[in-house]
Write an enzyme that holds these catalytic residues in place. Structure first.
Site, PDB file in Angstrom:
ATOM      1  CB  SER A   1      -0.867  -0.006   1.261  1.00 35.03           C
ATOM      2  OG  SER A   1      -1.523   1.218   1.444  1.00 35.03           O
TER       3      SER A   1
ATOM      4  CE1 TYR B   1      -3.371  -2.282   5.451  1.00 36.66           C
ATOM      5  CE2 TYR B   1      -2.735  -0.080   4.731  1.00 36.66           C
ATOM      6  CZ  TYR B   1      -3.160  -1.360   4.442  1.00 36.66           C
ATOM      7  OH  TYR B   1      -3.381  -1.720   3.128  1.00 36.66           O
TER       8      TYR B   1
END
Length: 169
Positions: free
Chosen positions: A145, A158
């Protein structure tokens, strides 16, 4: 996409989102695909749909697994390797998200996010890399990501896990 015809591909996180779409696409390109996620029921539905589209059940296999259970991943990876007598590609797509300030994130959630998003991929790679190197072939795709490059206060755990993937690969 002739490149994918008869390629042996293992997709983790195949039950929804990007993993599910990649599975359908690769089957339509003629790949032999192994689907892994926690939900056996969803995987079987996806496999039946993909097999019907391709016209053969031999092209799609279901291999349930939970990326949070790190101690099971060596065996799971071995099973994936044996399914089609080797792998040409692995798409490490399984992941979990979490949204909270770090100060509000419990140790259990921090551990889960790191296990699923980073440590599981490391465990799988630890098994697959020697096998792929010995055969002198194989492609590894790690779904990460932009959060691994640019964090935000609400996505710190995350982002840390995805940053670890950038550093690993």
């Amino acid at each position: 996409m002739e490149f994918y015809r008869n390629k042996r591909v293992w997709i983790t996180g195949a039950s929804s989102g990007l993993g599910r779409e990649l599975a359908s696409l690769l089957v339509s390109f003629g790949a032999r695909v192994i689907l892994t996620a926690r939900s056996t029921r969803v995987l079987k539905e996806l496999a039946a749909s993909a097999a019907a589209e391709r016209g053969t059940e031999e092209a799609v296999r279901v291999l349930p697994g939970d990326m949070e259970k790190l101690d099971s991943l060596k065996e799971l990876t071995g099973e994936a390797w044996k399914t089609f007598d080797g792998l040409d590609m692995v798409i490490l797509n399984a992941g979990v998200s979490h949204r909270s300030l770090f100060i509000d994130t419990t140790p259990e959630i921090r551990e889960r996010v790191l296990k699923v998003n980073l440590l599981a991929q490391m465990e799988i790679l630890g098994v697959l890399l020697p096998l792929m190197v010995s055969r002198q072939c194989g492609h590894i795709v790690s779904v990460t990501s932009l959060a691994g490059k640019v964090s935000s206060p609400w996505r710190s755990c995350y982002a840390a896990a995805k940053h670890g993937l950038h550093g690993l690969l």
